[in-house]
Write a protein that holds these residues in place. Structure first.
Motif, PDB file in Angstrom:
ATOM      1  N   LEU A   1      -1.374   2.640 -21.381  1.00 20.39           N
ATOM      2  CA  LEU A   1      -0.824   1.597 -20.706  1.00 20.39           C
ATOM      3  C   LEU A   1       0.675   1.678 -20.574  1.00 20.39           C
ATOM      4  O   LEU A   1       1.455   2.215 -21.515  1.00 20.39           O
ATOM      5  CB  LEU A   1      -0.720   0.302 -21.889  1.00 20.39           C
ATOM      6  CG  LEU A   1      -0.369  -0.987 -21.593  1.00 20.39           C
ATOM      7  CD1 LEU A   1      -0.954  -1.689 -20.229  1.00 20.39           C
ATOM      8  CD2 LEU A   1      -0.322  -1.964 -22.632  1.00 20.39           C
ATOM      9  N   SER A   2       1.206   1.470 -19.474  1.00 20.28           N
ATOM     10  CA  SER A   2       2.749   1.728 -19.159  1.00 20.28           C
ATOM     11  C   SER A   2       3.544   0.367 -18.924  1.00 20.28           C
ATOM     12  O   SER A   2       3.036  -0.646 -18.676  1.00 20.28           O
ATOM     13  CB  SER A   2       2.823   2.547 -17.919  1.00 20.28           C
ATOM     14  OG  SER A   2       2.636   2.015 -16.800  1.00 20.28           O
ATOM     15  N   ALA A   3       4.924   0.481 -19.095  1.00 19.60           N
ATOM     16  CA  ALA A   3       5.682  -0.584 -18.758  1.00 19.60           C
ATOM     17  C   ALA A   3       5.479  -1.139 -17.398  1.00 19.60           C
ATOM     18  O   ALA A   3       5.578  -2.303 -16.937  1.00 19.60           O
ATOM     19  CB  ALA A   3       6.949  -0.227 -18.752  1.00 19.60           C
ATOM     20  N   HIS A   4       5.194  -0.263 -16.419  1.00 18.22           N
ATOM     21  CA  HIS A   4       4.779  -0.825 -14.951  1.00 18.22           C
ATOM     22  C   HIS A   4       3.659  -1.508 -14.811  1.00 18.22           C
ATOM     23  O   HIS A   4       3.559  -2.620 -14.226  1.00 18.22           O
ATOM     24  CB  HIS A   4       4.812   0.475 -14.144  1.00 18.22           C
ATOM     25  CG  HIS A   4       4.463   0.427 -12.731  1.00 18.22           C
ATOM     26  ND1 HIS A   4       5.261  -0.232 -11.905  1.00 18.22           N
ATOM     27  CD2 HIS A   4       3.141   0.405 -11.873  1.00 18.22           C
ATOM     28  CE1 HIS A   4       4.651  -0.408 -10.651  1.00 18.22           C
ATOM     29  NE2 HIS A   4       3.498  -0.140 -10.679  1.00 18.22           N
ATOM     30  N   ASP A   5       2.583  -1.055 -15.691  1.00 20.61           N
ATOM     31  CA  ASP A   5       1.459  -1.956 -15.857  1.00 20.61           C
ATOM     32  C   ASP A   5       1.522  -3.254 -15.953  1.00 20.61           C
ATOM     33  O   ASP A   5       1.157  -4.346 -15.586  1.00 20.61           O
ATOM     34  CB  ASP A   5       0.522  -1.260 -16.447  1.00 20.61           C
ATOM     35  CG  ASP A   5       0.004  -0.217 -16.378  1.00 20.61           C
ATOM     36  OD1 ASP A   5      -0.239   0.272 -14.832  1.00 20.61           O
ATOM     37  OD2 ASP A   5      -0.589   0.770 -17.211  1.00 20.61           O
ATOM     38  N   ILE A   6       2.523  -3.589 -16.911  1.00 20.65           N
ATOM     39  CA  ILE A   6       2.889  -4.857 -17.683  1.00 20.65           C
ATOM     40  C   ILE A   6       3.626  -5.783 -16.656  1.00 20.65           C
ATOM     41  O   ILE A   6       3.517  -6.741 -16.461  1.00 20.65           O
ATOM     42  CB  ILE A   6       3.403  -4.595 -19.074  1.00 20.65           C
ATOM     43  CG1 ILE A   6       2.715  -4.165 -20.104  1.00 20.65           C
ATOM     44  CG2 ILE A   6       4.189  -6.199 -19.199  1.00 20.65           C
ATOM     45  CD1 ILE A   6       3.524  -3.537 -21.345  1.00 20.65           C
ATOM     46  N   LYS A   7       4.491  -4.982 -16.033  1.00 20.79           N
ATOM     47  CA  LYS A   7       5.195  -5.838 -14.864  1.00 20.79           C
ATOM     48  C   LYS A   7       4.422  -6.346 -13.837  1.00 20.79           C
ATOM     49  O   LYS A   7       4.698  -7.118 -13.287  1.00 20.79           O
ATOM     50  CB  LYS A   7       6.498  -4.983 -14.349  1.00 20.79           C
ATOM     51  CG  LYS A   7       7.662  -4.572 -15.289  1.00 20.79           C
ATOM     52  CD  LYS A   7       8.757  -3.663 -14.828  1.00 20.79           C
ATOM     53  CE  LYS A   7       9.449  -3.519 -15.793  1.00 20.79           C
ATOM     54  NZ  LYS A   7      10.533  -2.186 -15.139  1.00 20.79           N
ATOM     55  N   SER A   8       3.390  -5.242 -13.609  1.00 18.78           N
ATOM     56  CA  SER A   8       2.456  -5.672 -12.426  1.00 18.78           C
ATOM     57  C   SER A   8       1.686  -7.011 -12.542  1.00 18.78           C
ATOM     58  O   SER A   8       1.360  -7.583 -11.558  1.00 18.78           O
ATOM     59  CB  SER A   8       1.443  -4.507 -12.104  1.00 18.78           C
ATOM     60  OG  SER A   8       0.588  -4.676 -13.260  1.00 18.78           O
ATOM     61  N   LEU A   9       1.717  -7.484 -13.705  1.00 19.36           N
ATOM     62  CA  LEU A   9       0.891  -8.829 -13.932  1.00 19.36           C
ATOM     63  C   LEU A   9       1.699 -10.086 -13.307  1.00 19.36           C
ATOM     64  O   LEU A   9       1.508 -10.915 -12.923  1.00 19.36           O
ATOM     65  CB  LEU A   9       0.943  -9.359 -15.408  1.00 19.36           C
ATOM     66  CG  LEU A   9       0.031  -8.307 -16.300  1.00 19.36           C
ATOM     67  CD1 LEU A   9      -0.016  -8.729 -17.644  1.00 19.36           C
ATOM     68  CD2 LEU A   9      -1.415  -8.469 -15.794  1.00 19.36           C
ATOM     69  N   ASP A  10       3.200  -9.762 -13.413  1.00 18.52           N
ATOM     70  CA  ASP A  10       4.182 -10.674 -12.427  1.00 18.52           C
ATOM     71  C   ASP A  10       3.595 -10.673 -10.916  1.00 18.52           C
ATOM     72  O   ASP A  10       4.225 -11.760 -10.219  1.00 18.52           O
ATOM     73  CB  ASP A  10       5.576 -10.646 -12.646  1.00 18.52           C
ATOM     74  CG  ASP A  10       5.849 -10.514 -14.265  1.00 18.52           C
ATOM     75  OD1 ASP A  10       5.019 -11.331 -14.884  1.00 18.52           O
ATOM     76  OD2 ASP A  10       6.760  -9.782 -14.684  1.00 18.52           O
ATOM     77  N   TYR A  11       3.080  -9.649 -10.433  1.00 18.15           N
ATOM     78  CA  TYR A  11       3.083  -9.618  -9.065  1.00 18.15           C
ATOM     79  C   TYR A  11       1.407  -9.848  -8.629  1.00 18.15           C
ATOM     80  O   TYR A  11       0.990  -9.511  -7.611  1.00 18.15           O
ATOM     81  CB  TYR A  11       3.476  -8.311  -8.241  1.00 18.15           C
ATOM     82  CG  TYR A  11       4.857  -7.906  -8.661  1.00 18.15           C
ATOM     83  CD1 TYR A  11       5.826  -8.699  -8.155  1.00 18.15           C
ATOM     84  CD2 TYR A  11       5.103  -7.151  -9.670  1.00 18.15           C
ATOM     85  CE1 TYR A  11       7.146  -8.233  -8.077  1.00 18.15           C
ATOM     86  CE2 TYR A  11       6.402  -6.989 -10.008  1.00 18.15           C
ATOM     87  CZ  TYR A  11       7.542  -7.520  -9.328  1.00 18.15           C
ATOM     88  OH  TYR A  11       8.875  -7.334  -9.468  1.00 18.15           O
ATOM     89  N   TRP A  12       0.783 -10.416  -9.449  1.00 16.20           N
ATOM     90  CA  TRP A  12      -0.781 -10.591  -9.424  1.00 16.20           C
ATOM     91  C   TRP A  12      -1.236 -11.331  -7.976  1.00 16.20           C
ATOM     92  O   TRP A  12      -1.961 -10.778  -7.247  1.00 16.20           O
ATOM     93  CB  TRP A  12      -1.500 -11.297 -10.454  1.00 16.20           C
ATOM     94  CG  TRP A  12      -2.906 -11.231 -10.386  1.00 16.20           C
ATOM     95  CD1 TRP A  12      -3.591 -12.279  -9.728  1.00 16.20           C
ATOM     96  CD2 TRP A  12      -3.879 -10.322 -10.804  1.00 16.20           C
ATOM     97  NE1 TRP A  12      -5.101 -11.912  -9.889  1.00 16.20           N
ATOM     98  CE2 TRP A  12      -5.227 -10.654 -10.336  1.00 16.20           C
ATOM     99  CE3 TRP A  12      -3.728  -9.000 -11.635  1.00 16.20           C
ATOM    100  CZ2 TRP A  12      -6.221 -10.234 -10.762  1.00 16.20           C
ATOM    101  CZ3 TRP A  12      -4.806  -8.342 -11.920  1.00 16.20           C
ATOM    102  CH2 TRP A  12      -6.060  -8.794 -11.475  1.00 16.20           C
ATOM    103  N   ASP A  13      -0.471 -12.459  -7.890  1.00 13.16           N
ATOM    104  CA  ASP A  13      -0.463 -13.330  -6.811  1.00 13.16           C
ATOM    105  C   ASP A  13      -0.240 -12.573  -5.366  1.00 13.16           C
ATOM    106  O   ASP A  13      -1.158 -12.624  -4.547  1.00 13.16           O
ATOM    107  CB  ASP A  13       0.022 -14.665  -6.783  1.00 13.16           C
ATOM    108  CG  ASP A  13      -0.519 -15.315  -8.078  1.00 13.16           C
ATOM    109  OD1 ASP A  13      -1.631 -15.428  -8.285  1.00 13.16           O
ATOM    110  OD2 ASP A  13       0.234 -16.101  -8.531  1.00 13.16           O
ATOM    111  N   ALA A  14       0.804 -12.006  -5.500  1.00  9.01           N
ATOM    112  CA  ALA A  14       1.394 -11.398  -4.229  1.00  9.01           C
ATOM    113  C   ALA A  14       0.444 -10.123  -3.902  1.00  9.01           C
ATOM    114  O   ALA A  14      -0.005  -9.987  -2.601  1.00  9.01           O
ATOM    115  CB  ALA A  14       2.815 -10.810  -4.398  1.00  9.01           C
ATOM    116  N   CYS A  15      -0.153  -9.417  -4.862  1.00 12.40           N
ATOM    117  CA  CYS A  15      -1.066  -8.233  -4.514  1.00 12.40           C
ATOM    118  C   CYS A  15      -2.324  -8.886  -4.062  1.00 12.40           C
ATOM    119  O   CYS A  15      -3.099  -8.290  -3.286  1.00 12.40           O
ATOM    120  CB  CYS A  15      -1.243  -7.666  -5.756  1.00 12.40           C
ATOM    121  SG  CYS A  15       0.176  -6.423  -6.364  1.00 12.40           S
TER     122      CYS A  15
END
Length: 168
Positions: free
Chosen positions: A30-44
């Motif tokens: 688990l990286s910090a990037h993985d955690i930030k990716s949750l904020d972009y779920w809808d855009a992805c």
């Protein structure tokens, strides 16, 4: 040609992140990037749907594999690929038929709540993941594989081979 997309629901992704945060064996994944990716779920998700619309063709169709259950998803992905390809001594009784709720055309399979932008099924305590991300970014987390090749017998053999080449 066939294209596969392994799809994980938002709820399952959040659950996996929480497990990786707590389990010391899995923390390195688990990286910090993985955690930030949750904020972009809808855009992805929007980008994924747009990609399916543009690139899903008859000669190269997208097959979505719902992979909340990893083992079942992998079996169904192999089963759908084997059922699709023609080869000698093909035994449909051994292969079986792909499970439609798990694997299917991109136009027909969507994760639960995939269209809802406000969905957040797994509540995370405020600051929990963020504080972990700060501490993880400050320390260098090595993977077990890295440790084995650097410090194990194979790593020592590689270092001694490099030294021998340099001295020769």
């Amino acid at each position: 040609m066939s294209q596969r997309w392994f799809s994980v629901s938002r709820a399952e992704q959040r659950t996996r992140f929480l497990i990786h945060q707590v389990d010391p064996v899995l923390q390195w994944e688990l990286s910090a990037h993985d955690i930030k990716s949750l904020d972009y779920w809808d855009a992805c998700t929007e980008a994924k749907v747009a990609m399916f619309r543009e690139t899903d063709t008859e000669c190269a169709p997208w097959m979505v594999v719902k992979s909340n259950d990893k083992k079942r998803a992998r079996i169904e992905a192999m089963r759908s690929l084997l059922a699709r390809i023609a080869y000698d001594d093909k035994d449909l009784d051994v292969i079986g038929t792909p499970d439609p709720p798990v694997v299917g055309a991109a136009a027909t399979l969507r994760e639960e709540g995939e269209d809802e932008a406000s969905l957040s099924p797994t509540p995370i305590a405020p600051g929990t993941l963020e504080s972990w991300a700060r501490t993880a970014s400050r320390r260098h987390i090595r993977t077990p594989r890295t440790r084995r090749t650097c410090c194990g017998p194979r790593g020592r053999r590689r270092r001694s081979a490099r030294r021998a080449r340099r001295s020769a």
